[in-house]
Design an enzyme around this catalytic site. Structure first.
Site, PDB file in Angstrom:
ATOM      1  N   GLY A  55      23.088  19.742  35.526  1.00 41.11           N
ATOM      2  CA  GLY A  55      23.327  19.331  34.149  1.00 41.11           C
ATOM      3  C   GLY A  55      24.818  19.307  33.853  1.00 41.11           C
ATOM      4  CB  CYS A  56      26.667  19.862  30.731  1.00 40.23           C
ATOM      5  SG  CYS A  56      28.367  19.984  30.140  1.00 40.23           S
ATOM      6  CG  PHE A  57      30.944  18.925  34.898  1.00 38.60           C
ATOM      7  CD1 PHE A  57      31.333  18.867  33.580  1.00 38.60           C
ATOM      8  CD2 PHE A  57      31.321  17.871  35.738  1.00 38.60           C
ATOM      9  CE1 PHE A  57      32.085  17.812  33.083  1.00 38.60           C
ATOM     10  CE2 PHE A  57      32.072  16.802  35.251  1.00 38.60           C
ATOM     11  CZ  PHE A  57      32.457  16.779  33.918  1.00 38.60           C
TER      12      PHE A  57
END
Length: 228
Positions: A55-57
């Protein structure tokens, strides 16, 4: 999709409206205590590198940056080619890239199998296909990217163990992907939580991950964020 909004970014980036990890619109996911690995990684001496997509890093980078034995966690893109390894292009969802984090760690302090357990406990939900939290698209898929045969063996064993554990009610869909090339993300994405602790997305989605790391893995947790 996430919007950087009014952040302290470079002038060129701040002038643009960028889409990516989603705006907080619901409560954060609950942490899950993943099973203790049955197969330990035998990685020998020296620092090792692994790549995780979840997902979002921003959040994955933050989690690993608070783990003892991790020397650096760098946000970037993996799965596509150099021409499309930008934030704007990756967020179209058609480049093949996933937002990913390259982790350099000392296996004498934290083994690869322990990083896997932490990742699936507080970082990424292995039952979600092409999404995590509020973010949707193939760029937000959860994936393991082993860098050597030992990591691949341990990753495969752990995914199988997770599936048989009964901890998750839905099937495990996280895949192992062959390493291609990791492209470091733009400077304003690096150490994002450290630089932007009050950002709405960080407060809603990523701070709870760090709180869960501290609660579930106190022996692995370190209070300071180690910059990548």
């Amino acid at each position: 999709m996430k919007r950087l909004g009014r952040l302290m970014l470079p002038m060129a980036a701040a002038a643009m409206t960028l889409a990516g990890c989603g705006m907080p619109v619901q409560a954060a996911e609950k942490a899950v205590l993943a099973p203790a690995p049955k197969q330990f990684a035998n990685e020998g001496m020296g620092l090792k590198t692994a790549v995780f997509a979840g997902g979002c890093f921003w959040g994955i980078e933050a989690v690993f940056s608070h783990v003892k034995g991790v020397k650096s966690a760098v946000s970037g893109y993996h799965g596509g080619n150099a021409a499309t390894a930008t934030y704007e292009q990756t967020n179209t969802g058609v480049t093949g890239h996933a937002e990913a984090v390259r982790v350099v760690y000392d296996p004498k302090v934290v083994r690869y199998d322990e990083l896997l357990r932490i990742f699936f406990s507080v970082g990424a939900d292995p039952t979600l296909h092409n999404r995590q939290g509020p973010d949707r698209g193939s760029q937000y898929r959860a994936a393991l990217v082993p860098m050597n045969a030992e990591q691949r063996k341990v990753a495969a064993a752990y995914l199988g163990q997770m599936e048989a554990s009964g901890v998750w009610n839905s099937p495990i869909v996280t895949k192992i992907e062959k390493y291609r090339k990791f492209y470091k993300a733009e400077k304003y994405h690096q150490d994002f939580m450290l630089k932007n602790p009050r950002h709405g997305y960080i407060q809603t989605w990523d701070k709870p991950k760090i709180d869960a790391l501290k609660r579930l893995y106190p022996s692995h947790y370190r209070s300071n964020f180690v910059p990548g």
